[in-house]
Design a protein around this motif. Structure first.
Motif, mmCIF file in Angstrom:
data_model
loop_
_atom_site.group_PDB
_atom_site.id
_atom_site.type_symbol
_atom_site.label_atom_id
_atom_site.label_comp_id
_atom_site.label_asym_id
_atom_site.label_seq_id
_atom_site.Cartn_x
_atom_site.Cartn_y
_atom_site.Cartn_z
ATOM 1 N N ALA A 8 -14.316 38.514 -48.832
ATOM 2 C CA ALA A 8 -12.977 38.487 -49.420
ATOM 3 C C ALA A 8 -12.090 37.463 -48.718
ATOM 4 C CB ALA A 8 -12.344 39.875 -49.343
ATOM 5 N N ALA A 9 -12.254 37.313 -47.399
ATOM 6 C CA ALA A 9 -11.464 36.320 -46.667
ATOM 7 C C ALA A 9 -11.856 34.905 -47.051
ATOM 8 C CB ALA A 9 -11.626 36.529 -45.163
ATOM 9 N N ARG A 10 -13.154 34.686 -47.313
ATOM 10 C CA ARG A 10 -13.614 33.349 -47.683
ATOM 11 C C ARG A 10 -13.233 32.992 -49.108
ATOM 12 N NH1 ARG A 10 -19.826 33.882 -45.457
ATOM 13 N NH2 ARG A 10 -19.409 33.484 -43.247
ATOM 14 N N ASP A 11 -13.046 33.980 -49.940
ATOM 15 C CA ASP A 11 -12.808 33.753 -51.367
ATOM 16 C C ASP A 11 -11.386 33.248 -51.586
ATOM 17 O OD1 ASP A 11 -13.029 33.651 -54.080
ATOM 18 O OD2 ASP A 11 -12.799 35.810 -54.388
ATOM 19 N N GLY A 12 -11.247 31.933 -51.665
ATOM 20 C CA GLY A 12 -9.955 31.340 -51.990
ATOM 21 C C GLY A 12 -8.919 31.409 -50.888
ATOM 22 N N HIS A 13 -9.332 31.497 -49.622
ATOM 23 C CA HIS A 13 -8.345 31.510 -48.548
ATOM 24 C C HIS A 13 -7.640 30.153 -48.487
ATOM 25 C CE1 HIS A 13 -6.609 31.817 -44.509
ATOM 26 N NE2 HIS A 13 -6.709 33.126 -44.673
ATOM 27 N N PRO A 14 -6.315 30.137 -48.265
ATOM 28 C CA PRO A 14 -5.578 28.849 -48.271
ATOM 29 C C PRO A 14 -6.126 27.818 -47.288
ATOM 30 C CG PRO A 14 -4.048 30.685 -48.370
ATOM 31 C CD PRO A 14 -5.413 31.281 -48.151
ATOM 32 N N ARG A 15 -6.560 28.260 -46.114
ATOM 33 C CA ARG A 15 -7.081 27.294 -45.130
ATOM 34 C C ARG A 15 -8.348 26.626 -45.649
ATOM 35 N NH1 ARG A 15 -7.779 29.835 -39.351
ATOM 36 N NH2 ARG A 15 -8.500 27.698 -38.998
ATOM 37 N N LEU A 16 -9.218 27.397 -46.265
ATOM 38 C CA LEU A 16 -10.463 26.834 -46.779
ATOM 39 C C LEU A 16 -10.204 25.947 -47.992
ATOM 40 C CD1 LEU A 16 -12.829 29.936 -46.481
ATOM 41 C CD2 LEU A 16 -12.328 28.144 -44.797
ATOM 42 N N ARG A 17 -9.314 26.375 -48.874
ATOM 43 C CA ARG A 17 -9.018 25.571 -50.059
ATOM 44 C C ARG A 17 -8.345 24.260 -49.680
ATOM 45 N NH1 ARG A 17 -6.172 29.519 -54.338
ATOM 46 N NH2 ARG A 17 -6.339 27.618 -55.591
ATOM 47 N N GLU A 18 -7.498 24.300 -48.665
ATOM 48 C CA GLU A 18 -6.853 23.066 -48.215
ATOM 49 C C GLU A 18 -7.880 22.093 -47.643
ATOM 50 O OE1 GLU A 18 -3.391 21.618 -45.060
ATOM 51 O OE2 GLU A 18 -4.041 23.709 -45.134
ATOM 52 N N ALA A 19 -8.797 22.603 -46.836
ATOM 53 C CA ALA A 19 -9.832 21.736 -46.259
ATOM 54 C C ALA A 19 -10.738 21.168 -47.349
ATOM 55 C CB ALA A 19 -10.654 22.521 -45.236
ATOM 56 N N ASP A 20 -11.081 21.978 -48.343
ATOM 57 C CA ASP A 20 -11.906 21.475 -49.447
ATOM 58 C C ASP A 20 -11.180 20.388 -50.233
ATOM 59 O OD1 ASP A 20 -14.076 23.079 -48.902
ATOM 60 O OD2 ASP A 20 -13.394 24.724 -50.179
ATOM 61 N N ALA A 21 -9.883 20.591 -50.471
ATOM 62 C CA ALA A 21 -9.114 19.595 -51.221
ATOM 63 C C ALA A 21 -9.030 18.270 -50.452
ATOM 64 C CB ALA A 21 -7.714 20.129 -51.513
ATOM 65 N N ARG A 22 -8.836 18.337 -49.140
ATOM 66 C CA ARG A 22 -8.794 17.106 -48.348
ATOM 67 C C ARG A 22 -10.132 16.396 -48.381
ATOM 68 N NH1 ARG A 22 -6.019 20.127 -44.366
ATOM 69 N NH2 ARG A 22 -7.926 20.188 -43.139
ATOM 70 N N ARG A 23 -11.214 17.163 -48.244
ATOM 71 C CA ARG A 23 -12.543 16.537 -48.261
ATOM 72 C C ARG A 23 -12.811 15.845 -49.585
ATOM 73 N NH1 ARG A 23 -16.895 18.178 -50.552
ATOM 74 N NH2 ARG A 23 -16.033 20.271 -50.883
ATOM 75 N N ARG A 24 -12.499 16.512 -50.692
ATOM 76 C CA ARG A 24 -12.726 15.887 -52.002
ATOM 77 C C ARG A 24 -11.864 14.640 -52.178
ATOM 78 N NH1 ARG A 24 -12.850 21.417 -53.681
ATOM 79 N NH2 ARG A 24 -10.649 21.278 -54.226
#
Length: 204
Positions: A8-24
């Protein structure tokens, strides 16, 4: 199960989504810069209807075509360096995401341990200790009324019950704190056994 909390923490957490957006974003910029290091082919074609000349003679239509090649003679090295830099930034963003995911995993496991320990303490105090001490207080009152116990024993039993009640309140406070941190981490109250109020449209 701590794995449920972690998922649940991994599912759409803001920190992870931000890192994914920067990488893309970095990967897209690197691909765009890489394209500029290769020759670009430019094809053009046009068709023109000429109609008649001033003397009324029919003129043939015209078709023209051109082929051009853009050579990155001066900008190739600069764009190549930019592509390498963007790729390095993309790898750094991926590493940041892995680090954030590990931090979330550690936090989820710690929250799980705190919540389970607090829940067990609440159950132990509420179902066993406080219940037994309440019966002890009632027994001392009965004994005092029958003249077989002193008043100080009644006071001592009530003081012990008061102390156990304070321990129960502290355990419930610890459990509520763990539940609040869990909701902040996952955005889900059902994992903590809580039903969050529904947010109506237009409300914040």
């Amino acid at each position: 199960d701590p794995a449920t909390w972690l998922a649940a923490a991994r599912d759409g957490h803001p920190r992870l989504r931000e890192a994914d957006a920067r990488r893309r974003g970095y990967e897209f910029a690197a691909k765009a810069a890489s394209r500029m290091t290769w020759p670009g082919l430019d094809l053009k074609a046009s068709y023109g209807q000429r109609g008649r000349d001033p003397h009324g003679m029919e003129l043939n239509d015209m078709v023209s075509a051109s082929v051009g090649v853009m050579l990155p003679i001066f900008s190739g090295s600069r764009e190549g360096a930019m592509a390498d830099e963007m790729n390095a930034m993309a790898r750094a963003s991926a590493a940041e995401r892995r680090e954030a995911e590990l931090d979330l995993a550690r936090e989820a496991r710690a929250l799980h341990a705190d919540a389970v320990a607090a829940a067990r303490m609440v159950a132990l105090l509420a179902d066993t200790v406080v219940t037994a001490q309440t019966r002890a207080v009632e027994a001392t009152w009965s004994a005092y009324a029958a003249g077989s116990a002193d008043l100080w024993r009644v006071f001592d039993a009530n003081h012990a019950l008061y102390a156990e009640d304070l321990l129960l309140l502290d355990a419930r406070r610890t459990l509520a704190r763990a539940q609040g941190r869990l909701i902040a981490l996952t955005g889900r109250g059902d994992l903590a056994g809580l039903e969050l109020p529904a947010i109506r449209r237009g409300e914040k």
